[in-house]
Design an enzyme around this catalytic site. Structure first.
Site, PDB file in Angstrom:
ATOM      1  N   ASP B  15       0.840  -1.206   0.000  1.00 60.93           N
ATOM      2  CA  ASP B  15       0.000   0.000   0.000  1.00 60.93           C
ATOM      3  C   ASP B  15       0.873   1.254   0.000  1.00 60.93           C
ATOM      4  O   ASP B  15       0.724   2.136  -0.841  1.00 60.93           O
ATOM      5  CB  ASP B  15      -0.889   0.041   1.260  1.00 60.93           C
ATOM      6  CG  ASP B  15      -1.639  -1.242   1.475  1.00 60.93           C
ATOM      7  OD1 ASP B  15      -2.705  -1.409   0.873  1.00 60.93           O
ATOM      8  OD2 ASP B  15      -1.144  -2.084   2.251  1.00 60.93           O
ATOM      9  N   GLU B 270       2.760  -6.709  -4.946  1.00 65.52           N
ATOM     10  CA  GLU B 270       2.530  -5.853  -6.100  1.00 65.52           C
ATOM     11  C   GLU B 270       3.727  -4.951  -6.413  1.00 65.52           C
ATOM     12  O   GLU B 270       4.200  -4.898  -7.534  1.00 65.52           O
ATOM     13  CB  GLU B 270       1.274  -5.001  -5.853  1.00 65.52           C
ATOM     14  CG  GLU B 270       0.881  -4.200  -7.075  1.00 65.52           C
ATOM     15  CD  GLU B 270      -0.535  -3.640  -7.006  1.00 65.52           C
ATOM     16  OE1 GLU B 270      -1.426  -4.345  -6.494  1.00 65.52           O
ATOM     17  OE2 GLU B 270      -0.742  -2.508  -7.468  1.00 65.52           O
TER      18      GLU B 270
END
Lengths: 190, 374
Positions: B15, B270
């Protein structure tokens, strides 16, 4: 309130004071255990259409809709005419039936539900399970009898479905209309 | 052009990693004024040591970093608002967006996926119940998506480091890494993984030496169990042909350069996954595990895209290694097949990075989306 995930095709949500018919809803898992729902919406006041995405747990305000049992009467081009037990007929365009259109065909005798908003028919729901005949499929390639191996097939109205490898042309099959998936082989409807 | 980016740190560093990169790039390359709202400054401080975990408002690399406290203090909304990874914006802030005279572009920056449905959802609006519309913005690997984060000078910097042995040695030296002569250099950043021990055994028993670099992270427990003793930062542990070196958690730029230096990168989630692709070196992806095995479809979707152009042998080898690594299963047979195709996988990693670089980067795509929306 319902979540976006709970709103099914042919239900209506009130968004910013406008009633929107959910014509199609596709649930997809995105990342890290969250999910989204892609919807096709039709504004029931001005007829405009839009594609939209919601988080699966977004809250939506459902509209309570009137429903009535109907049968398909006939199809004329893009017009689909349904009739209730009192012989009232209801005409819908193909575009109004998007979520169920692949499984509507001449001669079907399923008891459907017409959906009304403010007295006007807006769509039709099919039963959860329907029985349809296979117009075409390749012969079994592997001789599989387990039902786990699938192959493509076409219904009488041209809709493509995946069926068990042992199914043959002319067989009747059960289909789950919520998912469009083959359930099992079936007897011909009486 | 003023931007507010909201980041709720749920777990790990994905994040904050993605939003911190995006915020800096918007400032540096797009001339944007960016406020980055973060609910966990400690997570930011791990990848940006200059960050003050006790400061509610600080300027870092041109980005105004704000602590996103539970009790919201009213602010004027920016022109563009990004909620990263579907984090919920403060109710008061949404109300302020609705009340703002000039309309606000509200974007939900979604997770990265190679699945085909992404193109059909990218850029679609989501009508909210307050007159506002929110748009779903999907990063991705194809022209129909929002692209990947890629700073303008990134690939040139990579090429400079990869093109000069001196620069590589100098950088590795800055991390107190002395590459073992003739060794394959591998970086390892992964979630806990039961496949690790078997793979390390295979590396230790190989003819070719391997120097494994492990930045601190969740794989450390498995690594220490295999080693049989605690590993100290910087220290090199030797077993057979394998040297293992534990590295401190590092800044994003350092990690990028580490990826560029390695012959193979094992990455996760990610952010590091994307950076490993820009490294133009073979990679193994440990995907974020999801409930009901939902991540497997995402893994398969990416492999289907990534493997285009590979020979059937190399594709089979890559798929076997990635599947075994993600399943936590024995890696040895798959790894042996991988080594047979190593040269092709190197060339393919280069070609993949070149192909991806053709698309607009995520920050530029966001700015373009805003201009189109205006």
């Amino acid at each position: 309130m319902k979540t976006a995930q709970e709103m099914k095709p042919n239900s209506v949500a009130l968004i910013d004071g406008q009633p929107w018919l959910i014509q199609k809803a596709e649930f997809t898992k995105s990342g890290r255990n969250s999910a989204i729902v892609k919807m096709k919406l039709k504004n029931l006041i001005n007829g405009s259409k839009t594609e939209t995405v919601y988080k699966a747990d977004d809250k939506m305000e459902p509209v309570i809709l009137e429903r009535k049992e109907v049968n398909l009467s006939y199809i004329s081009g893009e017009d689909y005419v349904f009739m209730d037990p009192e012989y009232n007929s209801y005409e819908l365009r193909a575009e109004d039936l998007e979520s169920v259109l692949p499984f509507i065909e001449e001669g079907m005798n399923d008891i459907c539900e017409a959906v009304f908003f403010e007295g006007k028919v807006i769509s039709v729901d099919l039963p959860t399970t329907i029985v349809r005949q296979l117009a075409y499929t390749e012969a079994s390639a592997r001789g599989d009898t387990s039902g786990k191996v699938m192959k493509p097939a076409k219904l009488n109205n041209g809709t493509e479905v995946k069926v068990a490898d042992f199914c043959e042309i002319g067989d009747w099959i059960e289909i789950d209309t919520r998912t469009g998936e083959y359930k099992s082989r079936a007897k011909a409807p009486a | 052009m003023r931007w507010d980016i909201f980041c709720r740190v749920v777990d790990n560093y994905g994040d904050i990693g993605v939003t911190w990169r995006l915020a800096r790039q918007l400032v540096a390359e797009q001339g944007a004024k960016v406020r980055l709202w973060v609910d966990d400054l400690a997570a930011l401080a791990r990848i940006c040591p200059q960050a003050d975990v006790d400061s509610d408002c600080q300027l870092l690399s041109g980005v105004e970093v704000r602590y996103w406290a539970q009790a919201w203090q009213a602010v004027e909304p920016a022109d563009v608002v990004i909620e990263a990874f579907a984090c919920e914006l403060p109710t008061e802030y949404v109300a302020a967006m609705a009340a703002r005279e000039a309309p606000v572009l509200w974007l939900n920056l979604e997770y990265l996926s190679a699945e085909s449905w992404v193109e059909g959802c990218h850029g679609l609006p989501s009508m909210q119940g307050n007159g506002l519309q929110k748009f779903f913005f999907f990063p991705g690997f194809t022209a129909g998506t929002g692209g990947l984060l890629r700073e303008s000078g990134l690939l040139a910097a990579r090429d400079r480091l990869q093109g000069g042995a001196g620069a590589r040695i100098e950088f590795l030296g800055s991390l107190v890494i002395s590459p073992v002569a003739g060794a394959r250099l591998i970086s390892l950043f992964a979630y806990e993984n039961a496949a690790l021990a078997g793979w390390l055994d295979a590396l230790a028993g190989a003819d070719t030496p391997t120097h494994l670099l492990v930045p601190e992270g969740r794989i450390l427990g498995d690594l220490q169990r295999w080693a049989g003793s605690p590993l100290m930062l910087g220290e090199v542990m030797q077993r057979g042909a394998l040297s293992v070196q534990l590295l401190p958690f590092m800044q994003q730029e350092q990690y990028d350069a580490l990826l560029w230096c390695c012959d193979l990168n094992l990455v996760r989630g990610e952010d590091s996954f994307v950076r490993a692709q820009w490294a133009a070196r073979p990679l193994v992806w440990h995907i974020y595990p999801q409930q009901e095995g939902a991540h497997w479809e995402k893994l398969e979707a990416f492999m289907a895209l990534y493997c285009q152009g590979l020979s059937s042998e190399a594709e089979a080898a890559l798929r076997a290694v990635w599947r075994a690594w993600n399943a936590g299963e024995g890696m040895a047979p798959a790894w042996a097949a991988w080594l047979q195709c190593a040269d092709e996988l190197v060339a393919h990693a280069h070609a993949w990075a070149r192909r991806q670089a053709v698309y607009a980067d995520l920050a530029a795509a966001l700015v373009q989306f805003y201009r189109n929306w205006l």
